[in-house]
Scaffold this motif. Structure first.
Motif, PDB file in Angstrom:
ATOM      1  N   CYS A  32     -15.336 -29.283  14.036  1.00  0.00           N
ATOM      2  CA  CYS A  32     -14.196 -28.377  13.939  1.00  0.00           C
ATOM      3  C   CYS A  32     -13.128 -28.849  14.906  1.00  0.00           C
ATOM      4  N   ALA A  34      -8.795 -28.418  16.081  1.00  0.00           N
ATOM      5  CA  ALA A  34      -7.729 -27.416  16.086  1.00  0.00           C
ATOM      6  C   ALA A  34      -6.469 -27.969  16.736  1.00  0.00           C
ATOM      7  N   TRP A  35      -5.371 -27.333  16.394  1.00  0.00           N
ATOM      8  CA  TRP A  35      -4.105 -27.561  17.081  1.00  0.00           C
ATOM      9  C   TRP A  35      -3.742 -26.287  17.826  1.00  0.00           C
ATOM     10  N   MET A  46      -3.741 -20.861  19.421  1.00  0.00           N
ATOM     11  CA  MET A  46      -4.197 -21.776  18.392  1.00  0.00           C
ATOM     12  C   MET A  46      -3.331 -21.570  17.162  1.00  0.00           C
ATOM     13  N   GLY A  48      -3.863 -23.470  14.302  1.00  0.00           N
ATOM     14  CA  GLY A  48      -4.693 -23.695  13.134  1.00  0.00           C
ATOM     15  C   GLY A  48      -5.917 -24.499  13.469  1.00  0.00           C
ATOM     16  N   ASP A  49      -6.925 -24.381  12.626  1.00  0.00           N
ATOM     17  CA  ASP A  49      -8.126 -25.186  12.807  1.00  0.00           C
ATOM     18  C   ASP A  49      -8.537 -25.825  11.483  1.00  0.00           C
ATOM     19  N   ASP A  51     -12.142 -27.538   9.692  1.00  0.00           N
ATOM     20  CA  ASP A  51     -13.564 -27.779   9.924  1.00  0.00           C
ATOM     21  C   ASP A  51     -14.053 -29.054   9.255  1.00  0.00           C
ATOM     22  N   ALA A  56      -9.054 -25.433   6.277  1.00  0.00           N
ATOM     23  CA  ALA A  56      -8.109 -25.111   7.348  1.00  0.00           C
ATOM     24  C   ALA A  56      -7.790 -23.624   7.354  1.00  0.00           C
ATOM     25  N   TYR A  58      -4.996 -20.853   9.523  1.00  0.00           N
ATOM     26  CA  TYR A  58      -3.766 -20.893  10.292  1.00  0.00           C
ATOM     27  C   TYR A  58      -3.457 -19.534  10.905  1.00  0.00           C
ATOM     28  N   CYS A  94      -3.984 -31.187  20.480  1.00  0.00           N
ATOM     29  CA  CYS A  94      -5.130 -31.160  19.570  1.00  0.00           C
ATOM     30  C   CYS A  94      -6.390 -31.001  20.412  1.00  0.00           C
ATOM     31  N   CYS A 102     -15.646 -23.797  12.274  1.00  0.00           N
ATOM     32  CA  CYS A 102     -14.742 -23.159  13.230  1.00  0.00           C
ATOM     33  C   CYS A 102     -15.027 -21.666  13.348  1.00  0.00           C
ATOM     34  N   PHE A 108     -13.755 -25.387  22.417  1.00  0.00           N
ATOM     35  CA  PHE A 108     -13.135 -26.703  22.280  1.00  0.00           C
ATOM     36  C   PHE A 108     -13.308 -27.460  23.581  1.00  0.00           C
TER      37      PHE A 108
END
Length: 121
Positions: A32, A34-35, A46, A48-49, A51, A56, A58, A94, A102, A108
């Motif tokens: 997983c 993410a941004w 966050m 969005g992620d 997996d 995705a 958001y 990131c 996720c 993270f």
């Protein structure tokens, strides 16, 4: 493990940018990802992620304007951004987890150094 973001810059409102995150020692498609972003004086959030199955999700604030994708061959994670507003200004990071999916509780553990996005009105 090293994550390196690039692609940030300055754009006018309504513009677009694509951020990239290249990894070494870590295979994106197994985890997983993410941004995140952090604006000046704001909490990190966050946006969005993504997996290991390619799904995705958001944040509501960016849904429909940001898209996360991945190039498995190059091991690069992308964040495509369009219709940018000054509220999108901030440092974008990131991040990689140690799990495939996720879940809300996922941690993270790998972070890039960030790339700055500035949107002017």
């Amino acid at each position: 493990v090293q994550l390196v973001e690039s692609g940030g810059g300055s754009v006018q409102a309504g513009g677009s940018l694509t951020l990239s995150c290249a990894a070494s020692g870590y295979t994106y498609s197994d985890y997983c990802m993410a941004w995140f972003r952090q604006g000046s004086g704001k909490e990190r959030e966050m946006v969005g992620d993504f997996d290991s199955d390619g799904r995705a999700t958001y944040a509501a604030s960016v849904k429909g304007r940001l898209t996360i994708s991945q190039d498995n061959a190059k091991n690069i994670l992308y964040l495509q951004m369009k219709d940018l507003t000054p509220e999108d200004t901030g440092m974008y990071y990131c991040a990689g987890s140690a799990g495939r999916y996720c879940y809300p509780s996922i941690k993270f553990v790998h972070w890039g150094q960030g790339t700055r996005v500035t949107v002017s009105s």
